[in-house]
Design a protein around this motif. Structure first.
Motif, short mmCIF file in Angstrom:
data_model
loop_
_atom_site.label_atom_id
_atom_site.label_comp_id
_atom_site.label_asym_id
_atom_site.label_seq_id
_atom_site.Cartn_x
_atom_site.Cartn_y
_atom_site.Cartn_z
N ASP A 71 57.73 -20.32 3.04
CA ASP A 71 56.54 -21.12 3.36
C ASP A 71 56.47 -21.41 4.86
O ASP A 71 55.42 -21.31 5.47
N ALA A 72 57.61 -21.76 5.45
CA ALA A 72 57.65 -22.07 6.89
C ALA A 72 57.43 -20.82 7.74
O ALA A 72 56.80 -20.89 8.80
N LEU A 73 57.92 -19.69 7.27
CA LEU A 73 57.79 -18.45 8.04
C LEU A 73 56.34 -18.01 8.20
O LEU A 73 56.01 -17.30 9.15
N THR A 74 55.47 -18.45 7.32
CA THR A 74 54.06 -18.08 7.44
C THR A 74 53.44 -18.68 8.70
O THR A 74 52.39 -18.21 9.14
N PHE A 75 54.08 -19.69 9.28
CA PHE A 75 53.58 -20.32 10.50
C PHE A 75 54.27 -19.79 11.76
O PHE A 75 53.96 -20.23 12.86
N MET A 76 55.22 -18.90 11.58
CA MET A 76 55.97 -18.34 12.71
C MET A 76 55.43 -16.96 13.04
O MET A 76 55.90 -15.94 12.52
N ASP A 77 54.43 -16.93 13.87
CA ASP A 77 53.71 -15.69 14.16
C ASP A 77 54.52 -14.64 14.91
O ASP A 77 54.13 -13.48 14.94
N ASN A 78 55.61 -15.03 15.53
CA ASN A 78 56.38 -14.10 16.35
C ASN A 78 57.74 -13.76 15.76
O ASN A 78 58.57 -13.18 16.45
N MET A 79 57.98 -14.12 14.51
CA MET A 79 59.27 -13.84 13.88
C MET A 79 59.45 -12.33 13.73
O MET A 79 58.63 -11.65 13.12
N PHE A 80 60.54 -11.81 14.29
CA PHE A 80 60.82 -10.38 14.27
C PHE A 80 62.01 -10.05 13.38
O PHE A 80 61.98 -9.09 12.63
N TYR A 81 63.06 -10.87 13.45
CA TYR A 81 64.31 -10.58 12.74
C TYR A 81 64.77 -11.80 11.96
O TYR A 81 64.79 -12.90 12.49
N LEU A 82 65.14 -11.58 10.69
CA LEU A 82 65.63 -12.65 9.83
C LEU A 82 66.93 -12.22 9.20
O LEU A 82 66.99 -11.22 8.47
N ASP A 83 68.00 -12.94 9.49
CA ASP A 83 69.32 -12.64 8.92
C ASP A 83 69.66 -13.70 7.88
O ASP A 83 69.91 -14.86 8.21
N LEU A 84 69.66 -13.29 6.62
CA LEU A 84 70.01 -14.18 5.50
C LEU A 84 71.27 -13.69 4.80
O LEU A 84 71.46 -13.95 3.61
N SER A 85 72.13 -13.01 5.51
CA SER A 85 73.33 -12.45 4.90
C SER A 85 74.32 -13.54 4.47
O SER A 85 74.33 -14.64 5.02
N GLN A 86 75.10 -13.21 3.46
CA GLN A 86 76.18 -14.08 2.94
C GLN A 86 75.66 -15.44 2.48
O GLN A 86 76.22 -16.49 2.82
N ASN A 87 74.59 -15.44 1.70
CA ASN A 87 74.06 -16.67 1.13
C ASN A 87 74.09 -16.58 -0.40
O ASN A 87 74.83 -15.78 -0.94
N CYS A 88 73.31 -17.39 -1.06
CA CYS A 88 73.30 -17.45 -2.53
C CYS A 88 71.93 -17.05 -3.08
O CYS A 88 71.42 -17.66 -4.02
N ILE A 89 71.33 -16.04 -2.49
CA ILE A 89 69.99 -15.60 -2.87
C ILE A 89 70.08 -14.59 -3.99
O ILE A 89 70.87 -13.64 -3.92
N ASP A 90 69.27 -14.79 -5.03
CA ASP A 90 69.24 -13.87 -6.16
C ASP A 90 67.86 -13.23 -6.27
O ASP A 90 67.05 -13.32 -5.35
N ASP A 91 67.59 -12.60 -7.40
CA ASP A 91 66.31 -11.89 -7.57
C ASP A 91 65.09 -12.82 -7.49
O ASP A 91 64.02 -12.39 -7.09
N ARG A 92 65.26 -14.06 -7.85
CA ARG A 92 64.16 -15.01 -7.73
C ARG A 92 63.77 -15.16 -6.25
O ARG A 92 62.60 -15.24 -5.91
N GLY A 93 64.74 -15.19 -5.39
CA GLY A 93 64.47 -15.26 -3.96
C GLY A 93 63.80 -14.00 -3.44
O GLY A 93 62.96 -14.06 -2.54
N VAL A 94 64.14 -12.87 -4.04
CA VAL A 94 63.49 -11.61 -3.67
C VAL A 94 62.00 -11.68 -3.97
O VAL A 94 61.18 -11.17 -3.22
N ASP A 95 61.64 -12.35 -5.07
CA ASP A 95 60.22 -12.52 -5.39
C ASP A 95 59.49 -13.24 -4.25
O ASP A 95 58.39 -12.85 -3.86
N TYR A 96 60.11 -14.29 -3.71
CA TYR A 96 59.49 -15.04 -2.61
C TYR A 96 59.37 -14.18 -1.35
O TYR A 96 58.35 -14.22 -0.67
N LEU A 97 60.42 -13.42 -1.06
CA LEU A 97 60.37 -12.55 0.12
C LEU A 97 59.31 -11.46 -0.05
O LEU A 97 58.60 -11.13 0.90
#
Length: 94
Positions: free
Chosen positions: A22-48
């Motif tokens: 939701d916050a990233l929709t306001f970040m017009d210049n975001m180029f790279y996002l590193d979410l490695s080594q977290n607790c994200i599952d397939d539900r998070g993939v839906d959001y991405l």
């Protein structure tokens, strides 16, 4: 202006990723996002996948690179994310 956001090992869950997307929709210049080594599952993939959209429908059109190494994403989630990446503007997905 934030262009690279590294949140590796930040204990982010899929619920937390929903709020981040939701916050990233306001970040017009975001180029790279590193979410490695977290607790994200397939539900998070839906959001991405929603965030990435398709081409010009993307909610974060400048986002080109995402790292999700070391999360809890299954083969099904990886397929969904790959499809979103191929139909959108993403150049790099790890």
């Amino acid at each position: 202006m934030i262009t690279d956001l590294v949140l590796a090992n930040a204990r982010i869950t899929s619920t937390g990723l929903r709020f981040l997307c939701d916050a990233l929709t306001f970040m017009d210049n975001m180029f790279y996002l590193d979410l490695s080594q977290n607790c994200i599952d397939d539900r998070g993939v839906d959001y991405l996948s929603e965030l990435l959209g398709e081409g010009n429908l993307s909610s974060c059109p400048s986002l080109r690179k995402i790292s999700l190494l070391g999360n809890r994403i299954t083969v099904e989630g990886a397929k969904l994310l790959t499809e979103s990446a191929l139909s959108g503007n993403l150049e790099y997905l790890k």
